[in-house]
Design a protein around this motif. Structure first.
Motif, PDB file in Angstrom:
ATOM      1  N   GLU A 185       0.838  -1.203   0.000  1.00  0.00           N
ATOM      2  CA  GLU A 185       0.000   0.000   0.000  1.00  0.00           C
ATOM      3  C   GLU A 185       0.873   1.254   0.000  1.00  0.00           C
ATOM      4  O   GLU A 185       0.602   2.226  -0.711  1.00  0.00           O
ATOM      5  CB  GLU A 185      -0.916   0.000   1.225  1.00  0.00           C
ATOM      6  CG  GLU A 185      -2.027  -1.043   1.177  1.00  0.00           C
ATOM      7  CD  GLU A 185      -2.842  -1.075   2.461  1.00  0.00           C
ATOM      8  OE1 GLU A 185      -2.544  -0.272   3.378  1.00  0.00           O
ATOM      9  OE2 GLU A 185      -3.771  -1.904   2.561  1.00  0.00           O
ATOM     10  N   PHE A 186       1.918   1.224   0.810  1.00  0.00           N
ATOM     11  CA  PHE A 186       2.865   2.343   0.882  1.00  0.00           C
ATOM     12  C   PHE A 186       3.529   2.557  -0.480  1.00  0.00           C
ATOM     13  O   PHE A 186       3.634   3.696  -0.959  1.00  0.00           O
ATOM     14  CB  PHE A 186       3.907   2.038   1.956  1.00  0.00           C
ATOM     15  CG  PHE A 186       5.088   2.960   1.966  1.00  0.00           C
ATOM     16  CD1 PHE A 186       5.012   4.201   2.583  1.00  0.00           C
ATOM     17  CD2 PHE A 186       6.286   2.583   1.376  1.00  0.00           C
ATOM     18  CE1 PHE A 186       6.109   5.052   2.592  1.00  0.00           C
ATOM     19  CE2 PHE A 186       7.373   3.426   1.386  1.00  0.00           C
ATOM     20  CZ  PHE A 186       7.292   4.666   1.997  1.00  0.00           C
ATOM     21  N   LYS A 187       3.957   1.487  -1.123  1.00  0.00           N
ATOM     22  CA  LYS A 187       4.595   1.579  -2.437  1.00  0.00           C
ATOM     23  C   LYS A 187       3.640   2.183  -3.467  1.00  0.00           C
ATOM     24  O   LYS A 187       4.029   3.062  -4.249  1.00  0.00           O
ATOM     25  CB  LYS A 187       5.058   0.192  -2.879  1.00  0.00           C
ATOM     26  CG  LYS A 187       5.700   0.153  -4.252  1.00  0.00           C
ATOM     27  CD  LYS A 187       6.094  -1.271  -4.622  1.00  0.00           C
ATOM     28  CE  LYS A 187       6.679  -1.333  -6.022  1.00  0.00           C
ATOM     29  NZ  LYS A 187       7.075  -2.728  -6.390  1.00  0.00           N
ATOM     30  N   ALA A 188       2.394   1.704  -3.449  1.00  0.00           N
ATOM     31  CA  ALA A 188       1.414   2.195  -4.418  1.00  0.00           C
ATOM     32  C   ALA A 188       1.104   3.673  -4.210  1.00  0.00           C
ATOM     33  O   ALA A 188       0.905   4.425  -5.167  1.00  0.00           O
ATOM     34  CB  ALA A 188       0.135   1.367  -4.316  1.00  0.00           C
ATOM     35  N   ALA A 189       1.076   4.097  -2.955  1.00  0.00           N
ATOM     36  CA  ALA A 189       0.724   5.481  -2.638  1.00  0.00           C
ATOM     37  C   ALA A 189       1.866   6.456  -2.885  1.00  0.00           C
ATOM     38  O   ALA A 189       1.633   7.631  -3.200  1.00  0.00           O
ATOM     39  CB  ALA A 189       0.273   5.573  -1.183  1.00  0.00           C
ATOM     40  N   THR A 190       3.107   5.982  -2.736  1.00  0.00           N
ATOM     41  CA  THR A 190       4.255   6.899  -2.772  1.00  0.00           C
ATOM     42  C   THR A 190       5.170   6.707  -3.972  1.00  0.00           C
ATOM     43  O   THR A 190       5.934   7.614  -4.318  1.00  0.00           O
ATOM     44  CB  THR A 190       5.113   6.736  -1.505  1.00  0.00           C
ATOM     45  OG1 THR A 190       5.672   5.406  -1.498  1.00  0.00           O
ATOM     46  CG2 THR A 190       4.287   6.958  -0.248  1.00  0.00           C
ATOM     47  N   GLY A 191       5.135   5.518  -4.584  1.00  0.00           N
ATOM     48  CA  GLY A 191       6.075   5.223  -5.656  1.00  0.00           C
ATOM     49  C   GLY A 191       7.467   4.885  -5.154  1.00  0.00           C
ATOM     50  O   GLY A 191       8.407   4.759  -5.946  1.00  0.00           O
ATOM     51  N   ILE A 192       7.611   4.720  -3.842  1.00  0.00           N
ATOM     52  CA  ILE A 192       8.909   4.395  -3.250  1.00  0.00           C
ATOM     53  C   ILE A 192       9.147   2.885  -3.349  1.00  0.00           C
ATOM     54  O   ILE A 192       8.250   2.084  -3.106  1.00  0.00           O
ATOM     55  CB  ILE A 192       8.968   4.871  -1.783  1.00  0.00           C
ATOM     56  CG1 ILE A 192       8.995   6.410  -1.742  1.00  0.00           C
ATOM     57  CG2 ILE A 192      10.174   4.292  -1.043  1.00  0.00           C
ATOM     58  CD1 ILE A 192       8.857   7.000  -0.355  1.00  0.00           C
ATOM     59  N   HIS A 193      10.355   2.505  -3.692  1.00  0.00           N
ATOM     60  CA  HIS A 193      10.723   1.103  -3.822  1.00  0.00           C
ATOM     61  C   HIS A 193      10.746   0.432  -2.442  1.00  0.00           C
ATOM     62  O   HIS A 193      11.276   0.995  -1.481  1.00  0.00           O
ATOM     63  CB  HIS A 193      12.106   0.970  -4.462  1.00  0.00           C
ATOM     64  CG  HIS A 193      12.249   1.710  -5.751  1.00  0.00           C
ATOM     65  ND1 HIS A 193      11.946   1.151  -6.976  1.00  0.00           N
ATOM     66  CD2 HIS A 193      12.654   2.985  -6.005  1.00  0.00           C
ATOM     67  CE1 HIS A 193      12.167   2.037  -7.926  1.00  0.00           C
ATOM     68  NE2 HIS A 193      12.588   3.155  -7.373  1.00  0.00           N
ATOM     69  N   VAL A 194      10.189  -0.758  -2.332  1.00  0.00           N
ATOM     70  CA  VAL A 194      10.181  -1.476  -1.056  1.00  0.00           C
ATOM     71  C   VAL A 194      10.869  -2.829  -1.216  1.00  0.00           C
ATOM     72  O   VAL A 194      10.780  -3.476  -2.267  1.00  0.00           O
ATOM     73  CB  VAL A 194       8.757  -1.667  -0.497  1.00  0.00           C
ATOM     74  CG1 VAL A 194       8.103  -0.313  -0.217  1.00  0.00           C
ATOM     75  CG2 VAL A 194       7.893  -2.497  -1.430  1.00  0.00           C
ATOM     76  N   TYR A 195      11.559  -3.230  -0.152  1.00  0.00           N
ATOM     77  CA  TYR A 195      12.311  -4.485  -0.138  1.00  0.00           C
ATOM     78  C   TYR A 195      12.094  -5.156   1.214  1.00  0.00           C
ATOM     79  O   TYR A 195      12.146  -4.485   2.254  1.00  0.00           O
ATOM     80  CB  TYR A 195      13.802  -4.227  -0.348  1.00  0.00           C
ATOM     81  CG  TYR A 195      14.136  -3.610  -1.677  1.00  0.00           C
ATOM     82  CD1 TYR A 195      14.527  -4.402  -2.754  1.00  0.00           C
ATOM     83  CD2 TYR A 195      14.062  -2.227  -1.869  1.00  0.00           C
ATOM     84  CE1 TYR A 195      14.836  -3.834  -3.990  1.00  0.00           C
ATOM     85  CE2 TYR A 195      14.366  -1.652  -3.091  1.00  0.00           C
ATOM     86  CZ  TYR A 195      14.756  -2.464  -4.149  1.00  0.00           C
ATOM     87  OH  TYR A 195      15.055  -1.893  -5.366  1.00  0.00           O
ATOM     88  N   LYS A 196      11.896  -6.466   1.178  1.00  0.00           N
ATOM     89  CA  LYS A 196      11.624  -7.194   2.413  1.00  0.00           C
ATOM     90  C   LYS A 196      12.834  -8.016   2.856  1.00  0.00           C
ATOM     91  O   LYS A 196      13.309  -8.875   2.099  1.00  0.00           O
ATOM     92  CB  LYS A 196      10.420  -8.120   2.227  1.00  0.00           C
ATOM     93  CG  LYS A 196      10.011  -8.854   3.507  1.00  0.00           C
ATOM     94  CD  LYS A 196       8.749  -9.695   3.294  1.00  0.00           C
ATOM     95  CE  LYS A 196       8.318 -10.347   4.603  1.00  0.00           C
ATOM     96  NZ  LYS A 196       7.069 -11.126   4.447  1.00  0.00           N
ATOM     97  N   TRP A 197      13.341  -7.729   4.051  1.00  0.00           N
ATOM     98  CA  TRP A 197      14.308  -8.614   4.698  1.00  0.00           C
ATOM     99  C   TRP A 197      14.402  -8.280   6.178  1.00  0.00           C
ATOM    100  O   TRP A 197      13.912  -7.256   6.634  1.00  0.00           O
ATOM    101  CB  TRP A 197      15.670  -8.574   4.017  1.00  0.00           C
ATOM    102  CG  TRP A 197      16.532  -7.354   4.196  1.00  0.00           C
ATOM    103  CD1 TRP A 197      17.270  -7.020   5.302  1.00  0.00           C
ATOM    104  CD2 TRP A 197      16.811  -6.340   3.216  1.00  0.00           C
ATOM    105  NE1 TRP A 197      17.976  -5.856   5.072  1.00  0.00           N
ATOM    106  CE2 TRP A 197      17.721  -5.433   3.801  1.00  0.00           C
ATOM    107  CE3 TRP A 197      16.384  -6.129   1.903  1.00  0.00           C
ATOM    108  CZ2 TRP A 197      18.206  -4.316   3.118  1.00  0.00           C
ATOM    109  CZ3 TRP A 197      16.870  -5.017   1.234  1.00  0.00           C
ATOM    110  CH2 TRP A 197      17.762  -4.131   1.825  1.00  0.00           C
ATOM    111  N   ASP A 198      15.044  -9.172   6.919  1.00  0.00           N
ATOM    112  CA  ASP A 198      15.210  -9.045   8.365  1.00  0.00           C
ATOM    113  C   ASP A 198      16.576  -8.437   8.645  1.00  0.00           C
ATOM    114  O   ASP A 198      17.609  -9.057   8.354  1.00  0.00           O
ATOM    115  CB  ASP A 198      15.091 -10.431   9.022  1.00  0.00           C
ATOM    116  CG  ASP A 198      15.127 -10.374  10.543  1.00  0.00           C
ATOM    117  OD1 ASP A 198      15.552  -9.350  11.106  1.00  0.00           O
ATOM    118  OD2 ASP A 198      14.728 -11.378  11.166  1.00  0.00           O
ATOM    119  N   VAL A 199      16.604  -7.235   9.213  1.00  0.00           N
ATOM    120  CA  VAL A 199      17.879  -6.538   9.422  1.00  0.00           C
ATOM    121  C   VAL A 199      18.751  -7.196  10.470  1.00  0.00           C
ATOM    122  O   VAL A 199      19.927  -6.843  10.616  1.00  0.00           O
ATOM    123  CB  VAL A 199      17.649  -5.056   9.797  1.00  0.00           C
ATOM    124  CG1 VAL A 199      16.962  -4.313   8.666  1.00  0.00           C
ATOM    125  CG2 VAL A 199      16.879  -4.921  11.107  1.00  0.00           C
TER     126      VAL A 199
END
Length: 242
Positions: free
Chosen positions: A42-56
């Motif tokens: 939802e955040f990506k769709a609203a902002t156009g910001i690239h998102v990546y999933k991992w555990d820091v």
């Protein structure tokens, strides 16, 4: 081509404001998340910001994730270590699991996220590392020995790394937010929230955008002479020495 900024925990709360603030300032932003894929999309769709999933807290995931970001967007020139969790409880009842979870995510991530990008920054002779600590890393907080220890460690990490890399054109600074008006804080019981606000001299919670504005400044060329700094943004609730 705009500079690439990587924000951990960058799709919610303070991290969301930081990601949006950096994008508005002209950066290409990559925001990491760990748990809520639906919210991240939802955040990506609203902002156009690239998102990546991992555990820091997992070194291998960080190395692979950062490599993917740099392959797709370019070298990371601004790193914002924002991701953090809480597992609150009185120390005499705290499990080692809850101690370890908080230290792994909040403090180990200083290594797992910064180590893969620092050599590239050094070779390019430029970079910004901005670490989000906490008021409770400065003053401590009952029921948060794990969190306070981790966030205090972030401050020590910041000061040491700043000294190691200043001559390479890399600045390393920390921000210590007080109580900020995020969903997590807003979900507190009303009486608890009233008690917190009553202890803040300016008489309100902070806004995520106020933290984000400071990050944008620290990432900018205007902050090139500022390194090793610990910036308190807490409405006067705790005034640190020096």
């Amino acid at each position: 081509m705009s500079k690439v900024a990587l924000v951990t925990g960058g799709t919610r709360g303070i991290g969301e404001a930081i990601s949006k603030g950096l994008k508005a300032a002209g950066y290409t932003v990559a925001a990491t998340y760990h748990g809520n894929t639906e919210k991240a999309e939802e955040f990506k769709a609203a902002t156009g910001i690239h998102v990546y999933k991992w555990d820091v807290s997992h070194p291998d995931e960080c190395v692979a994730g950062i490599a993917k970001v740099e392959e797709e967007l370019g070298p990371v020139e601004v790193l914002v270590n924002n991701a953090g969790i809480t597992r609150d409880g009185m120390f005499h009842k705290m499990s080692f699991e809850h101690w370890r979870e908080v230290l792994s995510t909040n403090l180990d991530s200083m290594f797992t996220m910064t180590r893969p990008v620092i050599e590239g920054m050094r070779s390019r002779g430029a970079g910004r590392v901005i670490n989000i600590s906490s008021i409770n890393g400065q003053k401590g907080q009952m029921g948060q020995t794990n969190y306070s220890a981790a966030k205090a460690g972030v401050i020590g990490f910041t000061k040491a790394l700043a000294q190691e890399n200043a001559f390479k054109g890399i600045t390393v600074n920390a921000i210590c937010p007080g109580y900020i008006n995020t969903d997590m804080v807003a979900a507190m019981p009303e009486k608890v929230l009233e008690s917190i606000v009553s202890g803040i001299p300016v008489g309100r919670l902070g806004h995520p955008e106020e933290i984000a504005a400071t990050v944008v400044y620290l990432a900018s060329d205007a902050a090139a002479f500022m390194t090793g700094a610990v910036m308190t943004i807490n409405g006067g609730q705790y005034i640190a020495n020096g």
